[in-house]
Enzyme design. Structure first.
Site, short mmCIF file in Angstrom:
data_model
loop_
_atom_site.label_atom_id
_atom_site.label_comp_id
_atom_site.label_asym_id
_atom_site.label_seq_id
_atom_site.Cartn_x
_atom_site.Cartn_y
_atom_site.Cartn_z
N LEU A 59 0.80 -1.22 0.00
CA LEU A 59 0.00 0.00 0.00
C LEU A 59 0.84 1.28 0.00
CD1 LEU A 59 -2.71 -1.20 2.55
CD2 LEU A 59 -2.72 -1.38 0.04
N CYS A 60 2.12 1.15 -0.20
CA CYS A 60 3.03 2.29 -0.19
C CYS A 60 2.99 3.01 -1.54
CB CYS A 60 4.46 1.79 0.08
SG CYS A 60 5.71 3.10 0.10
N GLY A 61 3.21 4.30 -1.52
CA GLY A 61 3.29 5.08 -2.75
C GLY A 61 4.44 4.65 -3.65
N SER A 63 5.10 1.50 -4.25
CA SER A 63 4.85 0.12 -4.67
C SER A 63 5.02 -0.09 -6.17
CB SER A 63 3.47 -0.37 -4.21
OG SER A 63 2.45 0.36 -4.87
#
Length: 182
Positions: A59-61, A63
């Site tokens: 869910l990280c920017g 990813s």
């Protein structure tokens, strides 16, 4: 200090290395990681090959870097590079379970590279690999998608933060000379 240790210390001193670094170079530990597919992934199995270890989060920017990690795996894997994704919720951006992570990464990014189960990468609960990198190199992931490059003997060559893309010249130029000779 025995004769061998003394000799190593002298050689290390002449080369501008600390005795600790000389000892670390001769005894790089191997680490086992629980695989997202079950079983274990052992860095000892990859001796002789460079390994790029990356703490990831679905869910990280950042990813989108999973696409580039997969590209490294596809392009350089046959030549000897191992790209290891270590999903982590240390920064509270990972899905709830390994099954969801595996499915998400396969569907969204086509991931086929080796992945561990979800593991902590910071603090007292950090996986032993990350504690070792912290103790020997002073490097702790400051966010998701930090990269650690190991040489064929399991020693840390370089580390990079999240802003350094896996396909960057800095990373490719660091591991290319470490690829096994054919």
């Amino acid at each position: 200090m025995n004769r061998r240790d003394f000799s190593l210390a002298v050689v290390a001193g002449l080369m501008g290395l600390s005795q600790t670094r000389a000892h670390a170079a001769e005894r790089a530990p191997a680490f086992s990681f629980p695989s997202i597919d079950g079983g274990t992934l052992d860095t000892a199995d990859w001796r002789g090959r460079p390994v790029l270890v990356v703490n990831t989060a679905s869910l990280c920017g950042f990813s989108g870097q999973l696409v580039d990690l997969q590209a490294l795996h596809k392009t350089y894997g046959a030549r000897g590079l191992v790209v290891l994704a270590v999903p982590s919720d240390s920064f509270k951006q990972e899905l709830a379970g390994a099954k969801q992570v595996k499915e998400f990464c396969a569907l969204q990014f086509g991931i086929t590279l080796p992945m561990t189960d979800i593991l902590p990468v910071t603090g007292a609960q950090a996986h032993p690999f990350y504690r070792w990198v912290r103790e020997t190199r002073g490097f702790t992931p400051g966010w998701n998608f930090n990269k650690v490059l190991l040489d064929g003997e399991g020693q840390v060559v370089r580390t990079w933060g999240a802003l350094t893309n896996p396909l960057s010249d800095a990373i490719v130029e660091a591991f290319t000379p470490l690829l096994p000779r054919s």
